[in-house]
Design a protein around this motif. Structure first.
Motif, PDB file in Angstrom:
ATOM      1  N   ASP A 219      -4.883 -13.020  -0.116  1.00 14.48           N
ATOM      2  CA  ASP A 219      -5.026 -12.709  -1.545  1.00 14.48           C
ATOM      3  C   ASP A 219      -6.098 -11.634  -1.739  1.00 14.48           C
ATOM      4  N   VAL A 220      -7.185 -11.738  -0.953  1.00 10.73           N
ATOM      5  CA  VAL A 220      -8.285 -10.781  -1.110  1.00 10.73           C
ATOM      6  C   VAL A 220      -7.909  -9.425  -0.521  1.00 10.73           C
ATOM      7  N   LEU A 221      -7.463  -9.418   0.738  1.00 12.70           N
ATOM      8  CA  LEU A 221      -7.311  -8.131   1.436  1.00 12.70           C
ATOM      9  C   LEU A 221      -5.996  -7.416   1.129  1.00 12.70           C
ATOM     10  N   ALA A 222      -5.025  -8.125   0.565  1.00 11.28           N
ATOM     11  CA  ALA A 222      -3.765  -7.463   0.204  1.00 11.28           C
ATOM     12  C   ALA A 222      -3.737  -7.059  -1.258  1.00 11.28           C
ATOM     13  N   ARG A 223      -4.315  -7.884  -2.152  1.00 12.75           N
ATOM     14  CA  ARG A 223      -4.062  -7.646  -3.572  1.00 12.75           C
ATOM     15  C   ARG A 223      -5.302  -7.522  -4.454  1.00 12.75           C
ATOM     16  N   ARG A 224      -6.476  -8.109  -4.101  1.00 12.09           N
ATOM     17  CA  ARG A 224      -7.679  -7.850  -4.912  1.00 12.09           C
ATOM     18  C   ARG A 224      -8.297  -6.552  -4.393  1.00 12.09           C
ATOM     19  N   SER A 225      -8.557  -6.487  -3.094  1.00  6.72           N
ATOM     20  CA  SER A 225      -8.777  -5.206  -2.425  1.00  6.72           C
ATOM     21  C   SER A 225      -7.381  -4.793  -1.928  1.00  6.72           C
ATOM     22  N   ARG A 226      -7.138  -3.520  -1.725  1.00  8.69           N
ATOM     23  CA  ARG A 226      -5.815  -3.094  -1.246  1.00  8.69           C
ATOM     24  C   ARG A 226      -5.868  -2.640   0.216  1.00  8.69           C
ATOM     25  N   LEU A 227      -6.884  -3.133   0.941  1.00 13.49           N
ATOM     26  CA  LEU A 227      -7.096  -2.620   2.295  1.00 13.49           C
ATOM     27  C   LEU A 227      -5.873  -2.796   3.196  1.00 13.49           C
ATOM     28  N   LEU A 228      -5.146  -3.904   3.050  1.00 14.29           N
ATOM     29  CA  LEU A 228      -3.946  -4.104   3.879  1.00 14.29           C
ATOM     30  C   LEU A 228      -2.964  -2.953   3.691  1.00 14.29           C
ATOM     31  N   PHE A 229      -2.862  -2.473   2.460  1.00 11.54           N
ATOM     32  CA  PHE A 229      -1.898  -1.415   2.151  1.00 11.54           C
ATOM     33  C   PHE A 229      -2.433  -0.031   2.541  1.00 11.54           C
ATOM     34  N   LEU A 230      -3.740   0.075   2.693  1.00 15.64           N
ATOM     35  CA  LEU A 230      -4.339   1.382   2.997  1.00 15.64           C
ATOM     36  C   LEU A 230      -4.527   1.571   4.499  1.00 15.64           C
ATOM     37  N   ASP A 231      -4.933   0.500   5.175  1.00 12.02           N
ATOM     38  CA  ASP A 231      -5.222   0.602   6.606  1.00 12.02           C
ATOM     39  C   ASP A 231      -5.153  -0.823   7.177  1.00 12.02           C
ATOM     40  N   ALA A 232      -3.978  -1.159   7.688  1.00  9.03           N
ATOM     41  CA  ALA A 232      -3.735  -2.564   8.067  1.00  9.03           C
ATOM     42  C   ALA A 232      -4.604  -3.001   9.249  1.00  9.03           C
ATOM     43  N   ALA A 233      -4.861  -2.095  10.196  1.00  8.55           N
ATOM     44  CA  ALA A 233      -5.675  -2.483  11.355  1.00  8.55           C
ATOM     45  C   ALA A 233      -7.110  -2.763  10.902  1.00  8.55           C
ATOM     46  N   GLU A 234      -7.598  -1.920   9.990  1.00  7.11           N
ATOM     47  CA  GLU A 234      -8.952  -2.127   9.467  1.00  7.11           C
ATOM     48  C   GLU A 234      -9.003  -3.451   8.684  1.00  7.11           C
ATOM     49  N   ALA A 235      -7.957  -3.721   7.926  1.00  4.39           N
ATOM     50  CA  ALA A 235      -7.916  -4.978   7.162  1.00  4.39           C
ATOM     51  C   ALA A 235      -8.003  -6.170   8.114  1.00  4.39           C
TER      52      ALA A 235
END
Ligand SMILES: Cc1cc2nc3c(=O)[nH]c(=O)nc-3n(C[C@H](O)[C@H](O)[C@H](O)COP(=O)(O)OP(=O)(O)OC[C@H]3O[C@@H](n4cnc5c(N)ncnc54)[C@H](O)[C@@H]3O)c2cc1C
Length: 538
Positions: free
Chosen positions: A483-499
């Motif tokens: 919930d945090v890394l995919a949709r509150r922060s968008r890091l999953l969508f920007l850089d999945a390895a970093e997420a």
């Protein structure tokens, strides 16, 4: 209309309300753009509303858009003037109500044939005319030097000029959360991680829903005068819950179509203008959109019959996007340049005997159906028009006397929580505090406001702070690392390895916020597995 104050979104508080013995005016199933829009509009009109989302707000299609708030240039080319006019109108409304999350964006269509500039330019002048006083800026014809100035990495060979026009862009998942929170501020009960497992039926009429709190397994029995099925590509599952024992399955109304996006570094397309190729060599549309410090490339439109939570991309889709991006950019992105890949399913609506194999011929407008049982089903449409769709849904509820009529229009000037834009910062820039709008002071009051877990590597600005994770739990109903890394922060969508690298740190903060009931290790593992899918190309 005044801005809503920070509402109590604690799960205990929301669950206690959902468990109270009472009859609600409206129960909404599905917390994507469509369901959230209906819930907010109904709550703002004064109805009592409960919304149940199986996973997380926008976990389905609504976090996987191209991020455009648009009239739809290509629908204009198809002659669908009323669809485009309504969307242009809604575009302006959305930009005004959530300026921290939805902003104007200039697009450039480069021309490589003598006729393109004039042909597309005239079409875009019509687009401006349809927007009327709600336009964002006038279409301009560009020389090839001007085109290169706005798109520094556009292919130079054969470039004959371009056309610049205006649309908007947004952060879809954060907008979804803002809608959910604004609805809570208006008295609605909005619950994520609560799948509806059955409908409450009395004498053939739907009179509520049965849901399960996915965290505790507790059953929620919710009585409601009116039930709206806003489950996107899943609407047919709910329609099939609404049948008598032994009755045959209802024919499906949704033909899903898959869209893939790839994310690459901003170096492939620096600047603040998006690129649109209206007709690639094989007749498709290609976007390259600067978003939150990266470039989004996409998308595709591939029929898909199986509806899964995390659909996998097809190899042909990845090849198409990389090949076509390479045709229009100086430096062709390669497979190893892809930071994230995500897939969304469009809920296109089947009409009559149209052939489900050709999804481009299906309706891109929304459809509202009212079953014999009184359950209202809505699907189709697009993010940009969620507000107008909500008005249509409530209109149908009034027509069928499921609810007493209350006049529409209350959401036209209804700023969402946080509505305020920080001057000089745009959605093309790395994620950061600007996405919190007027709630920055609240964010900064939380522990860890200056402890950055991740910094955007290109700008050294923004990123993800400890306080943002705490804010996600305390105020934005986040319940898991995903919930945090995919949709509150968008890091999953920007850089999945970093997420994936941040999953442990985020899990530890969530454990601190949520206490012993939270299984940090399981939440971290589940996210790491998901992140692998987002950086694995077929
Ligand atoms: C690739 C792609 C790009 C797009 N780009 C754009 C764009 O740039 N601009 C734009 O305006 N539009 C865009 N769209 C369209 C837009 O994203 C969709 O129209 C919109 O998100 C659909 O929202 P929805 O709420 O109907 O569906 P969803 O977002 O899928 O929401 C349905 C929800 O119902 C929930 N649900 C399912 N079953 C249950 C159950 N039993 N109980 C409780 N909840 C349940 C799901 O978990 C899901 O969250 C795009 C679509 C795609 C696929």
């Amino acid at each position: 209309m005044t801005k809503a104050s920070t509402p109590d979104t604690s799960r205990a508080h929301l669950l206690a309300q959902a468990q109270a013995e009472r009859e609600w005016d409206l129960a909404v199933i599905g917390g994507g753009a469509t369901g959230l829009g209906v819930a907010l509009d109904a709550a703002a009109r004064g109805f009592s509303v409960v919304l149940l989302e199986a996973e997380d707000f926008s976990q389905g299609t609504s976090s996987r858009a191209t991020k455009l708030v648009h009239g739809g240039v290509r629908y204009l080319a198809q002659g669908n003037v009323s669809l485009v006019r309504e969307a242009l109108h809604e575009r302006a409304t959305l930009l005004a109500n959530a300026p921290h999350l939805a902003q104007p964006l200039a697009f450039v269509m480069p021309g490589f044939h003598w006729w393109e500039r004039g042909f597309y330019g005239i079409g875009l002048k019509m687009y401006d005319a349809l927007a009327g006083s709600r336009g964002l800026g006038a279409t301009e014809f560009l020389s090839s030097a001007e085109t290169r100035a706005l798109l520094p990495t556009v292919r130079r060979r054969g470039l004959m000029g371009g056309v610049k026009y205006w649309d908007g862009q947004f952060d879809d998942a954060r907008l979804a959360v803002a809608l959910a929170r604004t609805a809570v501020a208006r008295g609605a009960v909005m619950l994520n991680h609560c799948p509806v497992t059955a409908l409450r039926r009395e004498a053939g009429k739907v009179r509520g829903v049965i849901a399960r709190d996915a965290e505790t397994g507790v059953t929620l029995t919710i009585a409601a005068k009116c039930v709206v099925n806003a489950t996107g590509v899943w609407v047919d599952d709910l329609r099939n819950m609404d049948r008598d024992a032994g009755a045959p399955e209802k024919p499906g109304i949704v033909a899903p179509s898959q869209g893939v996006h790839l994310v690459v570094d901003r170096a492939f397309m620096p600047g603040t203008h998006a690129l649109l190729v209206p007709k690639t060599e094989d007749g498709r549309v290609l976007f390259a959109v600067p978003w939150l410090g990266k470039t989004i490339l996409g998308t595709t439109d591939t029929p898909r019959e199986d509806v899964v939570r995390e659909p996998a991309p097809f190899a042909e889709e990845v090849q198409f996007i990389l090949r076509e991006a390479g045709r229009y950019l100086d430096k062709a992105p390669k497979r190893e340049d892809v930071r994230s890949i995500w897939v969304g399913l469009r809920p296109l609506v089947r009409h009559g005997d149209e052939d489900g194999d050709n999804t481009k011929q299906l309706s891109r407008e929304h459809t509202v159906l009212v079953g014999r049982s009184g359950m209202v089903t809505v699907t189709g449409g697009k993010w940009t028009t969620y507000r107008a769709m909500a008005e249509d849904v409530l209109e149908r509820c009034f027509d069928r006397q499921l609810l007493p009529r209350i006049a529409k229009g209350v959401t036209v000037q209804l700023p969402l929580l946080g509505a305020s834009r920080r001057a000089g910062v745009s959605l093309t820039q790395a994620p950061g505090e600007h996405l919190y709008g007027s709630e920055v002071a609240l964010l900064r009051s939380l522990p860890g406001a200056d402890r950055w877990l991740w910094r955007d590597p290109e700008s050294g600005q923004g990123g993800l702070s400890e306080a943002m994770v705490r804010f996600a739990v305390r105020h934005e109903m986040a319940r898991s690392v995903e919930d945090v890394l995919a949709r509150r922060s968008r890091l999953l969508f920007l850089d999945a390895a970093e997420a994936a690298r941040q999953a442990g740190a985020v899990a530890a903060i969530l454990a601190d916020e949520l206490g012993a009931a939270f299984d940090a290790a399981a939440s971290q593992r589940a996210f790491e597995a998901l992140a692998r899918q987002y950086h694995t190309l077929p």
